[in-house]
Design a protein around this motif. Sequence first.
Motif: not given
Length: 567
Positions: A489-491, A497-499, A505-507
């Motif tokens: 999750r930290e990574k 690009e995922h901001a 979004g993590f899932r």
Amino acid sequence: MDVIQVLGFTGQIFTGCLKGFQAFLTAGELGRDALQLQITLEWTRSRLDMWGTLWGLEKQEHLKDIRFRQFGMMALNHLVYINYCLEEFKTMDDIFPTLGDASKYVSTPAVSLARLSKSAEVTPDELEALRYKMKNLQGDAAAKEKVKWALQDGRALKMAETVKAMVEDLYTQFPPPAAESSPIIKNTYAASDSLDTLNYAANSSSSDPELARLCAFKAENIRLHLENRTEKLLSKDPERFDVLTSLRMHQKLDGTPDESRFLGRFREEGVSYSISVLTEQKTVNSKIIATSTLDNRIRNVARLLSLDSKPSELRTLNCLGVTISREEPRIYQFIYELKSKTFFTLADCIRTPTDKNINGMHRDKWPLEQKFNLAKQLARAVQYFHLAGWLHKGLRSSNVIFCADTAAEIDLSEPYILGFDYSRSEVARYETETVETTDKAEIAANAFRHPKTQGPPSDRAEFERKFDIYSLGMVLLDIGSKRSVPNLREKYGKMPEHAPATAEGFRDWLLNEAIDSDTTGLVARMGSRYADVAKVCLRGKFTGSYNGDANVAFFLEVLRQLQRCCA
């Protein structure tokens, strides 16, 4: 006649067997012998149902297996004979007059039994006649006839035991393509919400011990949440006013104190010796939370965890009770009997410095078979929680522990589950409590929580089973990945690009990219089957419909697939 054509008829014979049980399982207000008969027949039916489901008989999947193509006639003969026994129940004219004419559909079922194994001698007309019989053995009898039939010379009970033995022989001589199975998943007694039904199944001598434990536990769960609790509870008042002695704070492996768990010694009044205990603490601001409902929920959880007859499949420690400090802030402490001098969490076991974590060093010290066994135990525990109508609401690696005096003695295949501070009965929606996320531990725990259970309270969905299953998927990922879930999750949060980083979004990143890539290394380390199970849990959707039965879906697509993973 072609052998494959005859084997293709197996699914219809199997369906006929299942339907043949139904005439004996629907009458109400029967005598004790008849109820004993019903429990025996239902256990046998559900076990046969699971056997056929694992083989995929109704969808002809059994024909794809070389074992069934070579030796399937033995299984077919068993099924035909089971049908024959069930028909014999119904054609005893002196006992079962309403169903006495069932034999008219085929003159001599024994002929079908004797000749079906000799496929060349079975004519299409005979197969059609047997098919017709399977469709017409569903007549109902009056309840009084069933009682008379059940009591007549004990013949019904003896025949039920014969049928049960035949089904067990199918498992022994012709095991389905799965390592383990349980008829509990399809047992109508286990699925019942009737206290009378659950109590009888829990206390009947004819019940399988596994079924009896689950029914007793589920019945107590229901009794605890009756609006007007008039039923006698099996559990005792869990609140303890005793004093824990020799209490000391438990230190994690890296030396960081856990502010909610303590090791101590506990001595029952009048007992000369003390035992090792683990206490788990929940602290709340009573000015914000209504404590009367909270007190009741905590007591109910402690009652269930203290039951001697609870299913071992739940993987919970014995709860000795709960203490409640009614000062501000309000403090609750669950007291668990510990099976060792200390314990280690799954998070402890797989925690390493970041560089080693990334390279997957420390995480590979555990034998692969132990990892698979751990995953199976946890999946089975989730299945049993849900069968009992219970939501855990806090499954994560820090809430999975191992009882061991030293790290070298840890056995991953013997986990226990803690973290019941938000747990509740599935029907007790009024006991839902907002998860606090103000401290670092709770924020880190969000990595294991379903996206719909995060964010502002107004944005959170009512908790349901699939959220527990999502958390299980995250724990499976934690067990098998070369990075921990918090590390992943930290990574993810640092990738521009995922901001902006979100729980959804993590899932999506895990499902669409990380799980199948070297980011987690899950496929290379645990195999594609294991990785697919983790994805099923995270998606919250099963690929099959299974007639809307979520328990069967979970068993077939999660637990059964984990059972088929091997080192």
